[in-house]
Design a protein around this motif. Structure first.
Motif, PDB file in Angstrom:
ATOM      1  N   ASP A 166       0.566   0.990  60.787  1.00  0.00           N
ATOM      2  CA  ASP A 166       1.917   1.026  61.350  1.00  0.00           C
ATOM      3  C   ASP A 166       2.909   0.136  60.618  1.00  0.00           C
ATOM      4  OD1 ASP A 166       0.972  -1.462  62.002  1.00  0.00           O
ATOM      5  OD2 ASP A 166       1.464  -1.340  64.137  1.00  0.00           O
ATOM      6  N   SER A 167       2.542  -0.411  59.449  1.00  0.00           N
ATOM      7  CA  SER A 167       3.410  -1.384  58.789  1.00  0.00           C
ATOM      8  C   SER A 167       4.669  -0.757  58.204  1.00  0.00           C
ATOM      9  CB  SER A 167       2.645  -2.126  57.685  1.00  0.00           C
ATOM     10  OG  SER A 167       2.346  -1.260  56.609  1.00  0.00           O
ATOM     11  N   MET A 168       4.741   0.592  58.109  1.00  0.00           N
ATOM     12  CA  MET A 168       5.923   1.240  57.536  1.00  0.00           C
ATOM     13  C   MET A 168       6.710   2.026  58.586  1.00  0.00           C
ATOM     14  SD  MET A 168       5.795   0.133  54.483  1.00  0.00           S
ATOM     15  CE  MET A 168       6.867   1.122  53.441  1.00  0.00           C
ATOM     16  N   GLU A 169       6.335   1.895  59.863  1.00  0.00           N
ATOM     17  CA  GLU A 169       7.080   2.565  60.919  1.00  0.00           C
ATOM     18  C   GLU A 169       8.423   1.860  61.133  1.00  0.00           C
ATOM     19  OE1 GLU A 169       4.562   2.796  64.370  1.00  0.00           O
ATOM     20  OE2 GLU A 169       3.386   4.438  63.540  1.00  0.00           O
ATOM     21  N   PRO A 170       9.451   2.552  61.676  1.00  0.00           N
ATOM     22  CA  PRO A 170       9.431   3.952  62.137  1.00  0.00           C
ATOM     23  C   PRO A 170       9.698   4.967  61.030  1.00  0.00           C
ATOM     24  CG  PRO A 170      11.562   3.000  62.580  1.00  0.00           C
ATOM     25  CD  PRO A 170      10.744   1.902  61.946  1.00  0.00           C
ATOM     26  N   HIS A 171       9.937   4.480  59.802  1.00  0.00           N
ATOM     27  CA  HIS A 171      10.305   5.390  58.711  1.00  0.00           C
ATOM     28  C   HIS A 171       9.111   6.225  58.239  1.00  0.00           C
ATOM     29  CE1 HIS A 171      14.161   3.302  58.441  1.00  0.00           C
ATOM     30  NE2 HIS A 171      13.475   2.184  58.570  1.00  0.00           N
ATOM     31  N   ILE A 172       7.923   5.635  58.250  1.00  0.00           N
ATOM     32  CA  ILE A 172       6.705   6.352  57.870  1.00  0.00           C
ATOM     33  C   ILE A 172       5.666   6.071  58.950  1.00  0.00           C
ATOM     34  CG2 ILE A 172       4.923   6.665  56.130  1.00  0.00           C
ATOM     35  CD1 ILE A 172       6.837   5.522  54.056  1.00  0.00           C
ATOM     36  N   ALA A 173       5.368   7.065  59.743  1.00  0.00           N
ATOM     37  CA  ALA A 173       4.467   6.885  60.877  1.00  0.00           C
ATOM     38  C   ALA A 173       3.008   6.863  60.436  1.00  0.00           C
ATOM     39  CB  ALA A 173       4.683   7.998  61.896  1.00  0.00           C
ATOM     40  N   ASP A 174       2.188   6.199  61.226  1.00  0.00           N
ATOM     41  CA  ASP A 174       0.745   6.175  60.994  1.00  0.00           C
ATOM     42  C   ASP A 174       0.209   7.609  60.992  1.00  0.00           C
ATOM     43  OD1 ASP A 174      -1.928   5.501  60.816  1.00  0.00           O
ATOM     44  OD2 ASP A 174      -2.113   4.918  62.914  1.00  0.00           O
ATOM     45  N   GLY A 175      -0.512   7.970  59.944  1.00  0.00           N
ATOM     46  CA  GLY A 175      -1.089   9.304  59.831  1.00  0.00           C
ATOM     47  C   GLY A 175      -0.185  10.344  59.206  1.00  0.00           C
ATOM     48  N   SER A 176       1.063   9.975  58.883  1.00  0.00           N
ATOM     49  CA  SER A 176       1.985  10.959  58.306  1.00  0.00           C
ATOM     50  C   SER A 176       1.729  11.122  56.809  1.00  0.00           C
ATOM     51  CB  SER A 176       3.433  10.553  58.557  1.00  0.00           C
ATOM     52  OG  SER A 176       3.726   9.336  57.882  1.00  0.00           O
ATOM     53  N   VAL A 177       2.284  12.192  56.242  1.00  0.00           N
ATOM     54  CA  VAL A 177       2.124  12.492  54.816  1.00  0.00           C
ATOM     55  C   VAL A 177       3.419  12.165  54.091  1.00  0.00           C
ATOM     56  CG1 VAL A 177       1.810  14.345  53.124  1.00  0.00           C
ATOM     57  CG2 VAL A 177       0.381  14.269  55.181  1.00  0.00           C
ATOM     58  N   VAL A 178       3.325  11.439  52.976  1.00  0.00           N
ATOM     59  CA  VAL A 178       4.482  11.171  52.126  1.00  0.00           C
ATOM     60  C   VAL A 178       4.256  11.837  50.773  1.00  0.00           C
ATOM     61  CG1 VAL A 178       5.071   9.010  53.269  1.00  0.00           C
ATOM     62  CG2 VAL A 178       3.514   8.968  51.311  1.00  0.00           C
TER      63      VAL A 178
END
Length: 253
Positions: A166-178
């Protein structure tokens, strides 16, 4: 000019001895000599550290490889190449994205007019974790799947990574694909990094004194920030720039 000669010239430009470069890469001085004389090639992990040590983009050491295999450019093509090389990293990134967009449009237009040419859809590797993205290219047995690029995949994306934590939330959510490309990083960009052997997704900043900061976008997780000072002895390599939809301000800026 060969890879080895480009390597030697750049090393000498920076005033680095073979021994100093070898120590920074974790190899022997004789290995550097072999690279410079084109007797052997660096392994992928060493090659990535080499680009960082020489402060160059990956294509710098290979810029004359087309000539080596007999590929020749027309004068106009060579003029475009030289103009592109003279641009800033941001300018080069814009040219890269524009060419990809034009090629995509051409392919779609060709299909619309009923061309007999059957274009295969573009596919890129999706790594199941940032650690798997540490490889320079997918190979048998690595932790990835191929995904087909559609309109949701940014032009210029070279691979994708599923983020953990979760260290990049809310911009990159846990489990999301970049989606990631290998363009040079600018201050404020988010990248995939290898830090002392651990793979991380962080926001990049390098200050005028040469200190490098890797920030968590989730400031409640500022404990996960990483700072590299002069002589820290830590290792850092970047494997690509995360292609976010919008720029995220640096913390405190």
């Amino acid at each position: 000019m060969s890879f080895g000669k480009q390597l030697r010239l750049r090393r000498e430009e920076l005033g680095l001895s073979r021994a100093a470069l070898a120590e920074e890469l974790g190899v022997s001085a004789s290995a550097i000599s072999n690279y410079e004389n084109d007797l052997s090639s660096p392994k992928e992990d060493i090659l990535l550290r080499l680009f960082d040590a020489l402060q160059v983009e990956p294509n710098y050491l290979y810029r004359d490889s087309f000539r080596a295999i007999g590929f020749t450019c027309t004068p106009k093509e060579q003029e475009l190449i030289e103009k592109c090389r003279s641009l800033s990293p941001t300018g080069c990134r814009t040219v890269h994205d524009l060419v990809n967009a034009l090629c995509t449009y051409r392919n779609e237009l060709t299909r619309d007019v009923g061309s007999l040419v059957d274009f295969e859809p573009r596919r890129i590797p999706l790594y199941r974790s940032p650690a798997a993205a540490g490889y320079a290219s997918p190979a048998l047995g690595e932790d990835f799947d191929y995904i087909t690029c559609d309109e949701t995949v940014p032009c210029g994306a070279e691979f994708a990574v599923r983020i953990q934590g979760d260290s990049m939330e809310p911009h990159i959510a846990d489990g999301s694909v970049v989606y990631v490309n290998r363009d040079p990083l600018q201050n404020g960009d988010v990248g995939i990094f290898c830090v002392d052997g651990d793979m991380l997704c962080k926001q990049y900043y390098r200050d005028p004194l040469g200190i490098t900061y890797l920030f968590s976008l989730n400031r409640s997780r500022a404990d996960a920030d990483v700072v590299f000072g002069a002589g820290s002895g830590r290792t850092l390599a970047c494997f690509g720039r995360v292609m976010l939809e919008r720029h995220v301000p640096l913390p405190g800026f």
